[in-house]
Design an enzyme around this catalytic site. Sequence first.
Site, mmCIF file in Angstrom:
data_model
loop_
_atom_site.group_PDB
_atom_site.id
_atom_site.type_symbol
_atom_site.label_atom_id
_atom_site.label_comp_id
_atom_site.label_asym_id
_atom_site.label_seq_id
_atom_site.Cartn_x
_atom_site.Cartn_y
_atom_site.Cartn_z
ATOM 1 N N GLN A 14 1.217 1.694 -7.701
ATOM 2 C CA GLN A 14 1.019 2.919 -6.937
ATOM 3 C C GLN A 14 1.534 4.121 -7.725
ATOM 4 O OE1 GLN A 14 2.170 2.283 -2.922
ATOM 5 N NE2 GLN A 14 1.891 4.404 -2.285
ATOM 6 N N GLN A 48 11.177 -8.222 -4.474
ATOM 7 C CA GLN A 48 10.720 -7.039 -5.210
ATOM 8 C C GLN A 48 10.613 -5.818 -4.313
ATOM 9 O OE1 GLN A 48 6.931 -5.639 -5.322
ATOM 10 N NE2 GLN A 48 6.512 -6.227 -7.445
ATOM 11 N N HIS A 61 11.710 -0.082 -2.963
ATOM 12 C CA HIS A 61 12.659 -0.768 -3.839
ATOM 13 C C HIS A 61 14.119 -0.360 -3.579
ATOM 14 C CE1 HIS A 61 9.090 -2.215 -5.755
ATOM 15 N NE2 HIS A 61 8.721 -0.989 -6.072
ATOM 16 N N SER A 67 5.656 -3.052 -10.005
ATOM 17 C CA SER A 67 5.682 -3.038 -8.540
ATOM 18 C C SER A 67 4.404 -3.674 -7.990
ATOM 19 C CB SER A 67 5.885 -1.605 -8.043
ATOM 20 O OG SER A 67 6.095 -1.578 -6.654
ATOM 21 N N LEU A 68 3.556 -2.898 -7.320
ATOM 22 C CA LEU A 68 2.301 -3.415 -6.793
ATOM 23 C C LEU A 68 1.494 -4.151 -7.851
ATOM 24 C CD1 LEU A 68 -0.037 -3.438 -4.635
ATOM 25 C CD2 LEU A 68 -0.765 -1.288 -5.696
ATOM 26 N N ARG A 71 1.244 -5.181 3.114
ATOM 27 C CA ARG A 71 2.485 -4.739 2.474
ATOM 28 C C ARG A 71 2.669 -3.230 2.645
ATOM 29 N NH1 ARG A 71 3.684 -2.973 -2.988
ATOM 30 N NH2 ARG A 71 5.673 -3.778 -3.807
#
Length: 310
Positions: A10, A247, A198, A89-90, A114
């Site tokens: 993202q 994560q 996060h 991340s994503l 998510r």
Amino acid sequence: MRTAFLFPGQGSQSLGMMGDFDAPAIAETFAEASEALGFDLWRLCQEGPVEELNRTENTQPAMLAADIATWRAWRALGGEAPEALAGHSLGEYAALVAADALDFADAVRLVRRRGQLMQQAVPAGEGAMAAIIGLDDTVLEDLCGNGAANRVVSCANYNAPGQVVIAGHADAVERVCEAAREAGARRALPLPVSVPSHCVLMRGAATALAQDLADLDLRPPAIPVWHNADVASHDAPAEIRDALARQLWQPVHWTRTVETLVGNGIERFVECGPGKVLAGLNRRISRPSAITALDGPDALDSLKSEWKSA
């Protein structure tokens, strides 16, 4: 040349992304994602409105589809598989799809869920993130500890040496930004997001996500995937599920991930998806490495020629 493919997350989305690709894999991938979601994802990416594309629950499946469309276009050209995969991340979900550990349609539905869980975890306006440029990690960690004042603020993304994103309650993030400027940071830039990813404010969302992950069909990756939370690759589906859940509320250790891949013999990094965010970060982390971004059809052809001649 030992290669790792890296998948952006993202923040790399933009209106019109992937529009300059004409490979069949692009249309097929977005059609598959649209069917899984029940709406036209390609139209959203091309026509917007941009506010809808930037909603977390839409951005996540859009970026996943763009990453995997790029990967499939590379493979359809006859491009070889790399020795390792990772995602920011994503992007970690795209890495798992590319490694055949996770079916694409399942991943599309999961990352939309998510995004919804993340948005629901913290009311709009209460959370924030900011990029801090020009401070040592330990200095910034101390500033977060001192600036929390019974609120939440912590280092969320260790993106590159001297480039770290913090996340938490909006007031605490603002205090740490001011303290960072006073400590000599070159920039302390609030990011245009409402979801503080996060950090521990996402722990409830991570618990809910773990329930979805428990029902997910996961397989051992065909290519090693290095995870953000623990900078390790896992074969066991239970370990992958745990890494994906953690994560969400633990930091993204991108600097360590790239350094570990270099330590394991990776010489070339290929960003597989829209933009060049990860390529820019990696140049700061490992200057000797070869770095390529597959941000257009010409880049695909160029990498294919370079790979054949290496």
